[in-house]
Design an enzyme around this catalytic site. Structure first.
Site, PDB file in Angstrom:
ATOM      1  N   GLY A  38       0.760  -1.446   0.047  1.00  0.00           N
ATOM      2  CA  GLY A  38      -0.111  -0.213  -0.120  1.00  0.00           C
ATOM      3  C   GLY A  38       0.795   1.343  -0.288  1.00  0.00           C
ATOM      4  CD  GLU A  39       2.311   6.522   0.980  1.00  0.00           C
ATOM      5  OE1 GLU A  39       3.702   6.144   0.969  1.00  0.00           O
ATOM      6  OE2 GLU A  39       2.360   6.963   2.046  1.00  0.00           O
ATOM      7  CB  SER A  40       5.951   2.385   3.294  1.00  0.00           C
ATOM      8  OG  SER A  40       6.772   3.370   2.605  1.00  0.00           O
ATOM      9  CB  ILE A  53       3.397  -2.228  -8.157  1.00  0.00           C
ATOM     10  CG1 ILE A  53       2.398  -3.242  -8.815  1.00  0.00           C
ATOM     11  CG2 ILE A  53       2.429  -1.267  -8.064  1.00  0.00           C
ATOM     12  CD1 ILE A  53       1.131  -3.426  -8.336  1.00  0.00           C
ATOM     13  NE  ARG A  54       2.717   3.694  -6.974  1.00  0.00           N
ATOM     14  CZ  ARG A  54       2.124   2.862  -7.633  1.00  0.00           C
ATOM     15  NH1 ARG A  54       2.648   3.451  -9.230  1.00  0.00           N
ATOM     16  NH2 ARG A  54       0.603   2.641  -6.914  1.00  0.00           N
ATOM     17  CG  HIS A 103       2.324  -6.196  -4.584  1.00  0.00           C
ATOM     18  ND1 HIS A 103       1.724  -6.373  -3.713  1.00  0.00           N
ATOM     19  CD2 HIS A 103       2.889  -5.125  -5.496  1.00  0.00           C
ATOM     20  CE1 HIS A 103       2.431  -4.234  -2.917  1.00  0.00           C
ATOM     21  NE2 HIS A 103       2.951  -4.247  -4.334  1.00  0.00           N
ATOM     22  NE  ARG A 145       8.451   4.859   0.735  1.00  0.00           N
ATOM     23  CZ  ARG A 145       7.063   5.688   0.896  1.00  0.00           C
ATOM     24  NH1 ARG A 145       7.789   7.030   1.348  1.00  0.00           N
ATOM     25  NH2 ARG A 145       6.077   6.008   0.548  1.00  0.00           N
ATOM     26  CB  CYS A 195       4.977  -3.909  -2.046  1.00  0.00           C
ATOM     27  SG  CYS A 195       5.520  -2.804  -2.885  1.00  0.00           S
ATOM     28  CD  GLU A 219      -0.309  -8.580  -2.490  1.00  0.00           C
ATOM     29  OE1 GLU A 219       0.386  -9.211  -2.904  1.00  0.00           O
ATOM     30  OE2 GLU A 219      -0.838  -7.108  -2.635  1.00  0.00           O
TER      31      GLU A 219
HETATM   32  N1  GLN Z   1       6.304   2.012  -2.873  1.00  0.00           N
HETATM   33  C1  GLN Z   1       5.279   2.428  -2.367  1.00  0.00           C
HETATM   34  C2  GLN Z   1       5.461   2.926  -0.459  1.00  0.00           C
HETATM   35  O1  GLN Z   1       6.365   3.402  -0.630  1.00  0.00           O
HETATM   36  C3  GLN Z   1       5.258   0.821  -1.632  1.00  0.00           C
HETATM   37  C4  GLN Z   1       4.313   0.292  -2.468  1.00  0.00           C
HETATM   38  C5  GLN Z   1       3.612  -0.406  -2.638  1.00  0.00           C
HETATM   39  O2  GLN Z   1       2.947  -1.315  -1.750  1.00  0.00           O
HETATM   40  N2  GLN Z   1       3.082  -1.282  -4.102  1.00  0.00           N
HETATM   41  O3  GLN Z   1       4.614   3.056   0.759  1.00  0.00           O
END
Ligand code: GLN
Length: 200
Positions: free
Chosen positions: A55-57, A142-143, A178, A114, A87, A180
Site C-alpha cells: 500500500g503506502e508505507s 508495483i513501485r 505482490h 523506497r 511491498c 497476493e
Molecule cells: N512505494 C510504496 C511505498 O513506499 C509501496 C508500493 C506498494 O506497496 N505497492 O509505500
C-alpha cells in the site's frame, strides 16, 4: 488441533487480495483456518500468523503507531510467529526505510530503498526463482522497494539484478513484489502455513 487464526493488517493497502490468497492457501490444508482483518489493537495477540500488505508505507506506519498495533506486531515476531510482509509491508517491517516519514517496525534486519525500481520503471512483472519453491513465481512489482542492505541473520530468497527482492528473517518472510495479486498462493503457504505445520 484448534483453529488457526491468520490476521491481515488492514489499516490501508491490498487487504482483500491477501485475505483471498490466505483463504485459497487454507483450502489446500486440512486444518481449520480463520482470517481476520486488523484495524485496531487487541487482535494481533490472538493471531497465529500475520500478513502485512502493500500500500503506502508512510500511511501504514503512521496508522500502526496511532492504533498501537505496531508494538503488538513486534511482540508477535519476538514470539517467533510467522509474518508475510509485502511491498510497503516490507518497508514498514524493515530496520530502516531511509525515509524519516516511515516509522519502521525493525522486525526484519534490512534497510530498504523506497521506490527504488519506481524511479526507473513504475511496475514490471518477472518470473522469479524463489528459494524453497520448485517452479518460478510470477512476481508483480508495483513501485517496489529494493533491499539494499541485510543483516547477518537474513536469508535472501530471491533477487532481481543481484538485488534482494524476497528475504527471510526468522519468522518473517518479506517480498518487494505482490504475491497476493496472482492466483499463486505458494508464498503465502511458505510464509504463513509451512512454519506452523513444522511446529504443530
Ligand atoms: N512505494 C510504496 C511505498 O513506499 C509501496 C508500493 C506498494 O506497496 N505497492 O509505500
Amino acid at each position: 488441533m484448534g483453529e488457526r487464526r491468520i490476521g491481515v493488517v488492514a489499516v490501508q493497502g491490498n487487504v482483500s487480495e491477501h485475505v483471498a490468497a490466505i483463504e485459497r492457501a487454507a483450502a489446500a490444508t486440512t486444518d481449520a483456518v480463520s482470517v481476520v482483518e486488523i484495524r485496531e489493537a487487541g487482535i494481533v495477540p490472538d493471531c497465529d500468523a500475520l500478513a502485512l500488505p502493500g500500500g503506502e508505507s508512510t500511511t501504514i506506519s503512521r496508522l500502526l503507531g496511532s492504533e498501537g498495533i505496531d508494538e503488538e506486531i513486534i511482540a508477535h515476531v519476538e514470539a517467533g510467529k510467522p509474518v508475510l510482509a509485502t511491498c510497503a509491508g516490507l518497508i514498514v517491517a524493515s530496520r530502516d526505510a531511509r525515509d524519516a516519514r516511515v516509522d519502521t517496525l525493525g522486525v526484519v534486519d534490512a534497510a530498504v530503498d523506497r521506490n527504488a525500481f519506481g524511479r526507473q520503471v513504475d511496475s514490471f512483472e518477472a518470473p522469479l526463482d524463489v528459494a524453497g519453491l520448485d517452479e518460478p513465481f510470477h512476481a508483480v512489482f508495483i513501485r517496489a522497494p529494493v533491499v539494499d542492505d541485510v543483516g547477518p541473520g537474513v536469508t535472501v530468497l530471491a533477487t532481481v539484478e543481484d538485488r534482494p527482492v524476497a528475504i527471510r528473517d526468522g519468522p518473517v518472510v518479506a517480498t518487494a513484489f505482490h504475491p497476493e495479486l496472482t492466483d499463486d498462493d505458494r508464498l503465502h503457504r511458505l510464509a504463513l502455513f509451512d512454519p506452523l505445520e513444522a511446529t504443530a
